[in-house]
Scaffold this motif. Structure first.
Motif, PDB file in Angstrom:
ATOM      1  N   LEU A 155      -6.253   4.539 -10.686  1.00  7.64           N
ATOM      2  CA  LEU A 155      -5.393   3.720 -10.916  1.00  7.64           C
ATOM      3  C   LEU A 155      -4.563   3.596  -9.497  1.00  7.64           C
ATOM      4  O   LEU A 155      -5.072   3.418  -9.035  1.00  7.64           O
ATOM      5  CB  LEU A 155      -4.503   2.792 -11.943  1.00  7.64           C
ATOM      6  N   GLY A 156      -4.572   4.662  -9.721  1.00  5.19           N
ATOM      7  CA  GLY A 156      -3.901   5.339  -7.468  1.00  5.19           C
ATOM      8  C   GLY A 156      -5.034   4.915  -6.849  1.00  5.19           C
ATOM      9  O   GLY A 156      -4.588   4.118  -5.520  1.00  5.19           O
ATOM     10  N   PHE A 157      -5.604   5.542  -6.968  1.00  6.30           N
ATOM     11  CA  PHE A 157      -7.241   5.137  -5.852  1.00  6.30           C
ATOM     12  C   PHE A 157      -7.469   3.584  -5.617  1.00  6.30           C
ATOM     13  O   PHE A 157      -7.614   3.715  -4.302  1.00  6.30           O
ATOM     14  CB  PHE A 157      -8.432   6.256  -6.601  1.00  6.30           C
ATOM     15  N   LEU A 158      -8.204   3.345  -6.684  1.00  5.25           N
ATOM     16  CA  LEU A 158      -7.735   1.489  -6.801  1.00  5.25           C
ATOM     17  C   LEU A 158      -6.677   0.731  -5.872  1.00  5.25           C
ATOM     18  O   LEU A 158      -6.956   0.198  -5.036  1.00  5.25           O
ATOM     19  CB  LEU A 158      -8.104   1.129  -8.588  1.00  5.25           C
ATOM     20  N   ALA A 159      -5.575   1.499  -6.018  1.00  2.00           N
ATOM     21  CA  ALA A 159      -4.330   0.367  -5.997  1.00  2.00           C
ATOM     22  C   ALA A 159      -4.460   0.990  -4.336  1.00  2.00           C
ATOM     23  O   ALA A 159      -4.525   0.049  -3.722  1.00  2.00           O
ATOM     24  CB  ALA A 159      -2.998   1.162  -6.367  1.00  2.00           C
ATOM     25  N   VAL A 160      -4.805   2.047  -3.880  1.00  2.00           N
ATOM     26  CA  VAL A 160      -4.101   2.238  -2.866  1.00  2.00           C
ATOM     27  C   VAL A 160      -5.897   1.662  -1.515  1.00  2.00           C
ATOM     28  O   VAL A 160      -5.635   1.448  -0.756  1.00  2.00           O
ATOM     29  CB  VAL A 160      -5.024   4.214  -2.157  1.00  2.00           C
ATOM     30  N   LEU A 161      -7.196   1.758  -2.509  1.00  4.06           N
ATOM     31  CA  LEU A 161      -8.138   1.128  -1.772  1.00  4.06           C
ATOM     32  C   LEU A 161      -7.990  -1.086  -1.590  1.00  4.06           C
ATOM     33  O   LEU A 161      -7.845  -1.009  -0.385  1.00  4.06           O
ATOM     34  CB  LEU A 161      -9.031   1.197  -2.808  1.00  4.06           C
ATOM     35  N   LEU A 162      -7.158  -0.922  -3.000  1.00  3.51           N
ATOM     36  CA  LEU A 162      -7.456  -2.723  -2.778  1.00  3.51           C
ATOM     37  C   LEU A 162      -6.239  -2.820  -1.272  1.00  3.51           C
ATOM     38  O   LEU A 162      -6.076  -4.023  -0.926  1.00  3.51           O
ATOM     39  CB  LEU A 162      -6.960  -3.274  -3.679  1.00  3.51           C
ATOM     40  N   GLY A 163      -4.986  -2.073  -1.306  1.00  4.17           N
ATOM     41  CA  GLY A 163      -3.807  -2.316  -0.507  1.00  4.17           C
ATOM     42  C   GLY A 163      -4.588  -1.786   0.702  1.00  4.17           C
ATOM     43  O   GLY A 163      -4.326  -2.679   2.105  1.00  4.17           O
TER      44      GLY A 163
ATOM     45  N   ILE B 214       0.952  -1.518  -0.290  1.00  3.53           N
ATOM     46  CA  ILE B 214      -0.160  -0.021   0.165  1.00  3.53           C
ATOM     47  C   ILE B 214       1.076   1.286   0.146  1.00  3.53           C
ATOM     48  O   ILE B 214       0.600   2.731  -0.294  1.00  3.53           O
ATOM     49  CB  ILE B 214      -0.843   0.217   0.793  1.00  3.53           C
TER      50      ILE B 214
ATOM     51  N   MET C 232      -0.063   7.478  -6.236  1.00  2.00           N
ATOM     52  CA  MET C 232      -1.256   8.633  -6.258  1.00  2.00           C
ATOM     53  C   MET C 232      -0.795   9.718  -5.452  1.00  2.00           C
ATOM     54  O   MET C 232      -1.245  11.067  -6.417  1.00  2.00           O
ATOM     55  CB  MET C 232      -2.353   7.781  -5.053  1.00  2.00           C
TER      56      MET C 232
ATOM     57  N   ALA D 260       1.284   2.248  -3.328  1.00  2.40           N
ATOM     58  CA  ALA D 260      -0.025   2.768  -4.188  1.00  2.40           C
ATOM     59  C   ALA D 260      -0.289   4.048  -3.905  1.00  2.40           C
ATOM     60  O   ALA D 260      -0.667   5.292  -4.494  1.00  2.40           O
ATOM     61  CB  ALA D 260      -1.065   1.871  -3.696  1.00  2.40           C
ATOM     62  N   ILE D 261       0.254   4.519  -2.118  1.00  5.36           N
ATOM     63  CA  ILE D 261       0.421   5.950  -2.166  1.00  5.36           C
ATOM     64  C   ILE D 261       1.271   7.338  -2.188  1.00  5.36           C
ATOM     65  O   ILE D 261       1.090   7.837  -3.173  1.00  5.36           O
ATOM     66  CB  ILE D 261       0.384   6.402  -0.096  1.00  5.36           C
TER      67      ILE D 261
END
Lengths: 462, 99
Positions: free
Chosen positions: B69-77, B49, B56, B52-53
């Motif tokens: 994509l960054g938002f999604l990555a932070v969310l999934l992380g 994560i 983003m 991801a931060i």
């Protein structure tokens, strides 16, 4: 100063991961270890948001980051709190897949912002993408299979196709790194597609007792993917965390394979049950003997020593509490009761321990296989609750059986064996179990929870 | 090759020591703790994560693909981290209760 604080938060984070993992591997400190690691994680995240700089720029888009984190926290928390203990393996697999997807997305964004990076950079980006994606799609398939939403599909052709697919991924990777102009920038989508397909097709045929191994393997994959992210950003806490999990996960995977006396390669390439029928089966004249609940109650209540062997059927039927009741009722009658736990009973190693611990079964009553087997011959009654492959004598005496060589609980050495089962269906590995036809064995058909409930009631009456 | 080694010396040390540590830490774990341990390790690799931060946090405000994509990555992380630790804690809570 801010860089110092950032690095300090990363150092503390790394240490908490190591200490946490160490404490997680001992029963007394395990819970603390988890909290320690979680604390380190929070610290590293806060440190990154507050102090991370890239070319002099601080972290931006903070409202969006916090929004995504808030949403993820609420959803993740609710899913984790609501999931039943029996569905724990699926849940772990699901969260693992989310981590893999996160790593893959990072690689995609990184590639899009620096598509003409140096070969070493591209290699790290692509490896993160491939491993993260395989972990994501593989975990989702594993989740579906454990949740009985996806059926096993297996064929020899699929095995060869998978090998080809894996080869194709490496070839494309090699070309994309060595001469990026061949595929252009779209190569990232090509790799994404190939890896996603490989993850799906690689887990699809793996069934039977091998599911725990796959989850553990995918877990270590996500660790590696996280580590590649660490390489990308020169970020020590991602590196230590990712690699620690990568190597620990690999060792855990190997330990599980050892518990089944199989090699990792054998698990991945030669999927279980691919051959269909096992050696036996043709001599179908065997008969099973049934036993009534009342007879079982009498047999158990007047036994000196009873051993309960739980399996996945126990988890499915949610019968762990009633199992504990049975244990207490029998002990009231002066019977010595223990639980014999096979390392891969259920769908994950330790699955049974978790379930029985939930039902407050005292820790010392859970006996591991190596310690349980020598005592079998002095046991009066073994009650097998929803276990199958882990008590199959074919593992000892039938070289043509797919599970030949796997250490099993030798329940047939006990004086009486009672097998509680819903039907005569084969176990998860899809093979016949001659234990059911054994002269000492009596079958008690029905839902485990129902039957155990009746059994407890009968024993109370005696 | 030589350049790569010299430039990344620190990272290579971290990698090798971490591998050995991971092996060492896990080797003596009793089977009873395999599931919680796997689950705990699962939470720890949620450290992804942080990547991801960073993605983003340094995305340009007009780069919508990166932002999405960054938002999604932070969310999934976050799902991985929070879900992982909470699930592990729930498992381990049960071990503790009946002491």
């Amino acid at each position: 100063m801010s860089n110092f604080l950032l690095q300090l938060s990363y150092l503390i984070g790394s240490i908490t991961f190591i200490v946490g993992l160490k404490q997680l591997s001992s029963p007394d400190s395990a819970r603390k270890g988890n909290l320690v690691a979680a604390f380190g994680m929070v610290l590293a995240i806060i440190g990154t948001i507050l102090f991370h700089e890239h070319d002099g720029n601080k972290i931006g888009n903070i409202p969006w980051i916090l929004g995504a984190m808030a949403l993820g926290t609420v959803v993740g928390w609710m899913m984790a709190m609501k999931v039943k203990m029996t569905a724990m393996p699926q849940m772990v697999s699901f969260f693992n897949g989310m981590g893999g997807a996160c790593a893959a997305i990072i690689s995609i964004v990184e590639f899009n912002s620096h598509p003409d990076g140096a070969p070493g950079y591209l290699l790290v980006v692509f490896l993160g993408l491939i491993i993260g994606t395989v972990s994501f799609s593989g975990s989702i398939i594993a989740y579906g299979k454990l949740d009985d939403k996806i059926k096993d599909i297996s064929s020899k052709a699929l095995t060869y196709f998978n090998l080809l697919l894996l080869l194709a991924i490496f070839v494309v990777l090699g070309i994309a790194v060595a001469s990026p102009e061949v595929f252009g920038h779209d190569v990232v989508w090509l790799l994404l597609g190939l890896s996603a397909a490989y993850g799906v097709l690689f887990v699809m045929p793996i069934g039977g007792a091998d599911m725990p191994v796959v989850i553990s393997l995918l877990n270590s994959f996500t660790g590696m993917a996280a580590a590649f992210g660490g390489f990308l950003y020169n970020n020590p806490v991602m590196l230590t965390g990712g690699i620690l999990v990568g190597s620990a996960g690999t060792i855990l995977t190997v330990l599980m394979c050892n518990a089944m006396n199989r090699s990792l390669l054998n698990v991945i390439i030669g999927s279980f049950g691919g051959g269909g029928a096992s050696g036996k089966g043709a001599d179908g004249e065997q008969v099973v003997k049934e036993i009534s609940v009342t007879d079982t109650a009498i047999l158990c209540a007047y036994a000196g020593k009873v051993t309960i062997v739980p399996g996945y059927g126990l988890a499915v039927a949610q019968a762990q509490h009633i199992c504990h009741d049975l244990e207490k009722k029998l002990e009231d009658k002066g019977v010595e009761v223990s639980f014999a736990i096979h390392p891969v009973a259920g769908r994950m190693p330790g699955h049974m321990n978790v379930l029985l611990a939930e039902a407050d079964v005292p820790y010392p009553k859970l006996v591991e296989m190596e310690d349980a087997n020598p005592g079998m011959s002095s046991t009066d009654v073994v009650i097998v609750v929803g276990a199958n492959d882990v008590v199959n004598p074919a593992a000892e005496n039938d070289p043509s059986s797919p599970i030949y060589g796997m250490p099993v609980l030798k329940v047939w050495e006990a004086k009486n064996v009672i097998v509680m089962k819903r039907s005569m269906r084969a176990g998860y590995a899809g093979i016949e179990n001659e234990l059911f036809f054994h002269p000492k064995t009596k079958m008690l058909f029905g839902d485990a929870k129902d039957t155990l409930g009746k059994l407890v009631a009968e024993i109370k009456e005696l | 090759m030589v350049n790569f080694f010299i430039e990344n010396q620190d990272l290579i040390y971290i990698v090798i020591l971490s591998i050995l540590l991971g092996v060492e830490v896990i080797s003596n774990v009793p089977a009873i703790l395999h599931t919680p341990l796997m689950s705990g390790a699962n939470a720890i690799h949620g450290v992804v994560i942080i990547g991801a931060i960073i993605v983003m946090g340094h995305a340009h405000s007009d780069d919508y693909l990166a932002l999405t994509l960054g938002f999604l990555a932070v969310l999934l992380g976050t799902l991985n981290v929070v879900g992982g630790f909470v699930v592990t804690n729930r498992m381990l809570e049960m071990f503790k209760k009946k002491k």
